[in-house]
Design a protein around this motif. Sequence first.
Motif, PDB file in Angstrom:
ATOM      1  N   HIS A 180      38.966  59.323  43.848  1.00  0.00           N
ATOM      2  CA  HIS A 180      39.955  58.981  42.815  1.00  0.00           C
ATOM      3  C   HIS A 180      41.084  58.093  43.350  1.00  0.00           C
ATOM      4  N   ARG A 181      40.784  57.243  44.329  1.00  0.00           N
ATOM      5  CA  ARG A 181      41.746  56.241  44.767  1.00  0.00           C
ATOM      6  C   ARG A 181      41.396  54.923  44.083  1.00  0.00           C
ATOM      7  N   ILE A 182      41.682  54.894  42.789  1.00  0.00           N
ATOM      8  CA  ILE A 182      41.326  53.733  41.969  1.00  0.00           C
ATOM      9  C   ILE A 182      42.106  52.495  42.423  1.00  0.00           C
ATOM     10  N   ASP A 183      43.323  52.697  42.941  1.00  0.00           N
ATOM     11  CA  ASP A 183      44.107  51.550  43.404  1.00  0.00           C
ATOM     12  C   ASP A 183      43.412  50.826  44.550  1.00  0.00           C
ATOM     13  N   LEU A 184      42.810  51.600  45.473  1.00  0.00           N
ATOM     14  CA  LEU A 184      42.124  50.980  46.609  1.00  0.00           C
ATOM     15  C   LEU A 184      40.786  50.379  46.176  1.00  0.00           C
ATOM     16  N   MET A 185      40.138  51.024  45.231  1.00  0.00           N
ATOM     17  CA  MET A 185      38.895  50.470  44.689  1.00  0.00           C
ATOM     18  C   MET A 185      39.160  49.104  44.052  1.00  0.00           C
ATOM     19  N   ARG A 186      40.241  48.990  43.302  1.00  0.00           N
ATOM     20  CA  ARG A 186      40.571  47.722  42.657  1.00  0.00           C
ATOM     21  C   ARG A 186      40.985  46.662  43.682  1.00  0.00           C
ATOM     22  N   LYS A 187      41.608  47.103  44.753  1.00  0.00           N
ATOM     23  CA  LYS A 187      41.983  46.168  45.808  1.00  0.00           C
ATOM     24  C   LYS A 187      40.737  45.523  46.411  1.00  0.00           C
ATOM     25  N   ILE A 188      39.719  46.327  46.647  1.00  0.00           N
ATOM     26  CA  ILE A 188      38.460  45.796  47.180  1.00  0.00           C
ATOM     27  C   ILE A 188      37.801  44.873  46.160  1.00  0.00           C
ATOM     28  N   GLN A 189      37.834  45.260  44.896  1.00  0.00           N
ATOM     29  CA  GLN A 189      37.239  44.411  43.859  1.00  0.00           C
ATOM     30  C   GLN A 189      37.936  43.054  43.790  1.00  0.00           C
ATOM     31  N   THR A 190      39.256  43.057  43.924  1.00  0.00           N
ATOM     32  CA  THR A 190      40.005  41.795  43.919  1.00  0.00           C
ATOM     33  C   THR A 190      39.606  40.934  45.110  1.00  0.00           C
ATOM     34  N   TYR A 191      39.496  41.558  46.270  1.00  0.00           N
ATOM     35  CA  TYR A 191      39.077  40.834  47.471  1.00  0.00           C
ATOM     36  C   TYR A 191      37.681  40.223  47.275  1.00  0.00           C
ATOM     37  N   LYS A 192      36.757  41.009  46.757  1.00  0.00           N
ATOM     38  CA  LYS A 192      35.376  40.531  46.563  1.00  0.00           C
ATOM     39  C   LYS A 192      35.330  39.371  45.575  1.00  0.00           C
ATOM     40  N   ARG A 193      36.130  39.486  44.517  1.00  0.00           N
ATOM     41  CA  ARG A 193      36.137  38.427  43.507  1.00  0.00           C
ATOM     42  C   ARG A 193      36.660  37.119  44.091  1.00  0.00           C
ATOM     43  N   LYS A 194      37.740  37.196  44.852  1.00  0.00           N
ATOM     44  CA  LYS A 194      38.290  35.981  45.446  1.00  0.00           C
ATOM     45  C   LYS A 194      37.378  35.419  46.532  1.00  0.00           C
ATOM     46  N   ALA A 195      36.731  36.304  47.287  1.00  0.00           N
ATOM     47  CA  ALA A 195      35.805  35.839  48.318  1.00  0.00           C
ATOM     48  C   ALA A 195      34.624  35.130  47.686  1.00  0.00           C
ATOM     49  N   SER A 196      34.177  35.653  46.552  1.00  0.00           N
ATOM     50  CA  SER A 196      33.052  35.030  45.862  1.00  0.00           C
ATOM     51  C   SER A 196      33.422  33.643  45.347  1.00  0.00           C
ATOM     52  N   LEU A 197      34.626  33.526  44.797  1.00  0.00           N
ATOM     53  CA  LEU A 197      35.080  32.240  44.278  1.00  0.00           C
ATOM     54  C   LEU A 197      35.302  31.222  45.389  1.00  0.00           C
ATOM     55  N   SER A 198      35.640  31.713  46.572  1.00  0.00           N
ATOM     56  CA  SER A 198      35.976  30.811  47.672  1.00  0.00           C
ATOM     57  C   SER A 198      34.799  30.514  48.591  1.00  0.00           C
ATOM     58  N   SER A 199      33.670  31.174  48.376  1.00  0.00           N
ATOM     59  CA  SER A 199      32.557  31.048  49.314  1.00  0.00           C
ATOM     60  C   SER A 199      32.004  29.631  49.333  1.00  0.00           C
ATOM     61  N   VAL A 200      31.610  29.206  50.519  1.00  0.00           N
ATOM     62  CA  VAL A 200      31.005  27.903  50.717  1.00  0.00           C
ATOM     63  C   VAL A 200      29.640  28.117  51.352  1.00  0.00           C
TER      64      VAL A 200
END
Length: 487
Positions: free
Chosen positions: A165-185
């Motif tokens: 139930h650490r939803i804040d940390l789960m969302r932090k990882i989701q944000t990281y993954k989303r930005k990494a996906s957008l930035s991937s080369v």
Amino acid sequence: MTRCQVPAFLIHQIQEELGKEEEEMMVFLCRDLAPDLANADLKEILLALNEREKLTPVGLSELLYRVKRFDLLRRILNTEKATVEAHLARSFRLIPDYRVLMVEINENLEKDEVGSLGFLLRDYAPRMKMAKDKSFLALIIDLEKLNLVAPNQLDLIENCFRSIHRIDLMRKIQTYKRKASLSSVHCQPVYVNAHPASLPNFNLIEPPYHSGIQNESMKKLQNGSSLTLAAAEPLHLSIEESGSVPHKMSDDSYRMQSQPLGICLIIDCIGNDTDVLEETFRGLGYEVHCHRYLNMSSMNQTLLEVARWQKHKTCDSFVCILVSRGNSQSIFCTDHTFSGFPLEQIKKYFTADSCPGLLGKPKLFFIQSYVVPENEQECTCLLEVDGNADNIRAKVTIPHTADIFWSHCKVDVSTLEQSPTAPSKYLRCLAELLRNPYKRKLCILAIHMELNKKVYDGNMTTDPSQQYSLLLQHTLRKRLFFPLDCC
């Protein structure tokens, strides 16, 4: 001879200043830079990176920034946090943001939560050794060895945070993954900043590892001058500084960012503790107001006046410290009419209905009572205390009695008679803990547990009549962390 870009004495000096957990974080941050030194200690890793020309003064300042030792940035590297932030926003970063993210999460987990993660991970890695005191970063390293976690493979950790139930940390990882996906080369994951900052315009001198500047910067370092990183003007950023930084961005921690943090009211009717308390809370970022030797009438007037101040609206918290003779329910001030000033009334002055500016904000009370025996107390009528003349009633859903932290310490008044000028052990230990940057990584409840331990350990070598007792009551709705970059 290998060209070393950072003097060895700086590496030694910094390593000596770091705590065990800070060293672990820094070793973890360097893990991708020296994969062949996985089992080396921090000093070995930094020296090796230096010899391989992978470590620069700028890189060393980034490492200190990542573990939030802003005091060492200033004192040893002679640079400021804002200057490092400006460089990180503009230039190449030494540390991959995946590792920065893991370190931030590590700082944001309680010990029991790490234990729960370890238990859940048994389903995925039954052969993984689960030491009782294993840290989150140690868990991540084990999972990396088993190819269960990587910069582009964080689903397992994300699911575990959902389970505890650490939803804040789960969302932090989701944000990281989303930005990494957008930035991937191509197929190579690109590390993105876990917490991008919005920076104002500034001019930045090229970092010292560029040709033509390196030798000069090393001379300045050895002479105690600052790094050749300079912002055109001071940067005022909302980058998190507390040891549990991510909580500041979620709903489970109080906001503690205002300047000043709040009003700190100190009323010391004994006179032994004001100076150290004033220095401590001013160092934490509070606007401190001290009053010594008040009688009950002056006490009532002071409390009323402070409760009516409009500046509470722009502050994030409030602190009140009272030191006086008293009994379990009142303090006596200097009157020697021992019916006393009701402690409950003091609390009521600053609840949301009496002081709307503090609605939803933490209100911390630290009380040191030197208890006078009942047979020495005079019976007189109670002081008639005024309520808030404005009688403002805030129309809110937060209970008026919420967000209060009440720490009450008692010791027999004979302690004063034996050592009239001695400070309170309780208040002295409180000041020591709050001035320790490592302890400020803890929330206020954890700090108070440390305070309990110090006080009760001291009682073991003290005469029973001189022993301190502590009572903690609170209605906090969130976790409270003091800023780390202070004192």
